[in-house]
Design a protein around this motif. Structure first.
Motif, mmCIF file in Angstrom:
data_model
loop_
_atom_site.group_PDB
_atom_site.id
_atom_site.type_symbol
_atom_site.label_atom_id
_atom_site.label_comp_id
_atom_site.label_asym_id
_atom_site.label_seq_id
_atom_site.Cartn_x
_atom_site.Cartn_y
_atom_site.Cartn_z
ATOM 1 N N ALA A 1 -35.686 11.019 19.564
ATOM 2 C CA ALA A 1 -36.614 12.031 20.088
ATOM 3 C C ALA A 1 -37.444 11.397 21.194
ATOM 4 N N GLY A 2 -37.825 12.225 22.172
ATOM 5 C CA GLY A 2 -38.704 11.757 23.237
ATOM 6 C C GLY A 2 -38.025 10.938 24.314
ATOM 7 N N PHE A 3 -36.706 10.993 24.384
ATOM 8 C CA PHE A 3 -35.971 10.227 25.389
ATOM 9 C C PHE A 3 -35.746 11.102 26.628
ATOM 10 N N GLU A 4 -36.178 10.623 27.786
ATOM 11 C CA GLU A 4 -36.039 11.375 29.027
ATOM 12 C C GLU A 4 -35.052 10.662 29.948
ATOM 13 N N PRO A 5 -33.844 11.228 30.190
ATOM 14 C CA PRO A 5 -32.900 10.621 31.126
ATOM 15 C C PRO A 5 -33.515 10.494 32.514
ATOM 16 N N ALA A 6 -33.148 9.437 33.224
ATOM 17 C CA ALA A 6 -33.719 9.183 34.547
ATOM 18 C C ALA A 6 -32.605 8.920 35.552
ATOM 19 N N PRO A 7 -32.694 9.488 36.765
ATOM 20 C CA PRO A 7 -31.660 9.267 37.781
ATOM 21 C C PRO A 7 -31.578 7.818 38.230
ATOM 22 N N SER A 8 -32.629 7.033 37.988
ATOM 23 C CA SER A 8 -32.641 5.628 38.374
ATOM 24 C C SER A 8 -31.957 4.743 37.347
ATOM 25 N N ASN A 9 -31.564 5.305 36.193
ATOM 26 C CA ASN A 9 -31.051 4.527 35.059
ATOM 27 C C ASN A 9 -32.120 3.592 34.489
ATOM 28 N N ILE B 1 -40.777 11.095 44.716
ATOM 29 C CA ILE B 1 -39.531 10.355 44.585
ATOM 30 C C ILE B 1 -38.968 10.653 43.213
ATOM 31 N N GLY B 2 -37.708 10.441 43.046
ATOM 32 C CA GLY B 2 -37.127 10.558 41.730
ATOM 33 C C GLY B 2 -37.171 9.221 41.035
ATOM 34 N N LEU B 3 -37.145 9.251 39.728
ATOM 35 C CA LEU B 3 -37.118 7.992 39.016
ATOM 36 C C LEU B 3 -35.774 7.266 39.196
ATOM 37 N N ALA B 4 -35.927 6.108 39.522
ATOM 38 C CA ALA B 4 -34.619 5.468 39.480
ATOM 39 C C ALA B 4 -34.417 5.682 38.122
#
Length: 505
Positions: free
Chosen positions: A486-494, A16-19
């Protein structure tokens, strides 16, 4: 036959994708680079109004954002995969039984151990809550703590979505979760503990010695900033370290701004315009298809959203497991008029469209653009921009002709949206189709990924061709980040994982 799942094996069978967030350093650009004394602040488009992960706001993006930081789940969404959370392994001794083995080193924020008894109480609570999440657990017949760290779940029918559903089932302490006032400062076992909370204003979290590693930052503050212009200004001046999602009409304000980068990711959020298929004239699929042909979807999405959205090609976004491309409806006003004439509405008709302005970015503009296109084929649409509470009441009572909203496929799996909303038993928009019901229920019960994908392909085709609604735009989430982040990962779930975020001097 006993089917056993461990970390490696489970990653092969599921995916699954991350919300509203406002990540700003207390001293942006000049603070310490060590996590021990770093304080992050973060601003999201929606207010966090409730920390009860089983309650009425259980599938709201803001509540889920907070829940991922405060609580634990048996199984965790990590990118496009599912990974063990507080469950280390699980097996299916038969199709209707799941047995979970839990970690023995998990502690709540008050120092008390997390056991199978807490998981049992949490699952029973969400099952009985009569909320959007409760619908995921209707087939569960019993939950047993068969040992201090062993849990057995039995279902009336096979539940192939058990693993992905469990990514939403947050575990609370059984002895305290029903105490009065508990959710003003709740106790979880997640990577951050609640320091203070004012609904729809601010949530302050402190780092916790989590079983999966202590966060790299000492604290996170999540205030709500209602005005978009104030959010943008705060990011530009350095009062914010990160802002998401940046509204499509504000991208030009930040694109190329010194010290700011923009990162985008296709999201699980999309616009839909449902027809009340149980109310004339929308009980006729010819009328519904005519309304879709009348709307110049591609032009509206391009002009209104720009890079902030993409035209949808199915009734769920392309980021979601179960998505299957469909043939686009052409923009064909003349064909739409012919369809209306065939349905006995050659002179047009009058109807209404309901929405609430805060449902998503540029909602008012989208509604007005569609109303304008419908007028060109002789359909007069009364705009009804109502308060959210009234919209929700009328939606649940099916007191609407058409309704426009954003929806989020929270788990990243088609079952959460297609299986939950389009089954005849749900009766969300008056649409009934026994063939679709059978397909959705089979996909809900099956645990084989390839078979489920094929079933959802059929479901997408039926919903699309029957024009149960118009599906115009899937939103792109844009994250505005200061160069110090630094270290921030965008997520499709917001719902980004903030444990690894740091601020560099």
């Amino acid at each position: 036959m006993v089917t056993t799942y461990n970390r490696r094996g489970f990653l092969k069978i599921s995916g699954i994708g991350l919300a509203s967030a406002y990540l700003a350093a207390c001293s942006v650009g000049g603070g310490s680079s060590t996590g021990a004394d770093q304080a992050l602040r973060a601003a999201f488009a929606q207010p966090i109004n409730d920390l009860d992960p089983h309650g009425p706001s259980s599938v709201d993006e803001a509540t889920l954002l907070a829940g991922r930081l405060i609580y634990d789940t048996l199984i965790r969404p990590v990118g496009e995969k599912l990974e063990p959370g507080i469950a280390t392994a699980w097996e299916q001794p038969d199709p209707n039984t799941w047995v979970f083995t839990l970690r023995e080193d998990v502690k709540f924020h008050d120092g008390s151990p997390l056991t199978a008894r807490d998981v049992k109480a949490s699952l029973e609570r969400v099952k009985d809550a009569d909320t959007a999440q409760s619908a995921l657990w209707t087939s569960v017949t019993s939950v047993e703590a068969t040992g201090e760290h062993t849990l057995t779940i039995r279902t009336e029918k096979p539940l192939g979505t058990m693993p992905v559903n469990l990514t939403l089932m947050f575990v609370l302490p059984a002895d305290k979760m029903n105490d009065e006032g508990f959710f003003r400062k709740p106790i979880g076992s997640g990577p951050f503990k609640v320091e203070s909370f004012t609904p729809s204003d601010q949530l302050v979290l402190g780092a916790f010695e989590h079983w999966n590693g202590k966060p790299k930052t000492a604290s996170v503050t999540l205030p709500y900033i209602p005005e978009t212009s104030s959010q943008i200004t705060a990011l530009r001046t350095g009062e914010l370290s990160a802002l998401w999602p940046v509204p499509p009409d504000q991208l030009r304000e930040l694109d190329g701004a010194e010290g700011i980068t923009l990162e985008t990711v296709p999201s699980y959020v999309y616009y839909l315009n449902w027809f009340n298929c149980g109310r004339k004239p929308f009980d006729d699929p010819r009328v519904r298809r005519a309304m879709w042909k009348a709307v110049n979807v591609e032009e509206i999405v391009r002009n209104l959203f720009g890079k902030g959205a993409e035209v949808m090609t199915a009734p769920i976004p392309s980021t979601v497991f179960g998505h299957a491309d469909q043939r686009p409806y052409p923009h064909d006003p003349e064909g739409a008029q012919r369809d209306l004439a065939e349905a006995g509405l050659g002179d047009g008709f009058s109807t209404s469209l309901m929405w609430f302005g805060e449902t998503g970015p540029l909602a008012d503009g989208l509604a007005q653009a569609m109303i304008s296109d419908w007028a060109k084929i002789g359909v007069t649409v009364e705009p009804q921009n109502v308060e959210k509470a009234e919209w929700l009441r009328r939606l649940n009572a099916k007191e609407f002709d058409m309704e426009l909203q954003t929806n989020t496929v929270t788990t990243g799996d088609a079952d959460f949206t297609l299986g939950r909303l389009y089954d005849s038993g749900a009766d969300r928009m008056g649409y009934r189709n026994p063939e679709l019901d059978a397909i959705l229920r089979q996909a809900h019960e099956d645990s084989d990924r390839e078979r489920r994908a094929g079933l959802y392909r059929q479901a997408c085709e039926i919903i699309w061709s029957d024009a149960v609604g118009i599906f115009p735009a899937a939103l792109i989430s844009t994250y505005g980040l200061r160069s110090s982040v630094a270290g921030f990962e965008p997520a499709p779930s917001n719902q980004p994982d903030l444990r690894g975020v740091t601020l560099e001097a």
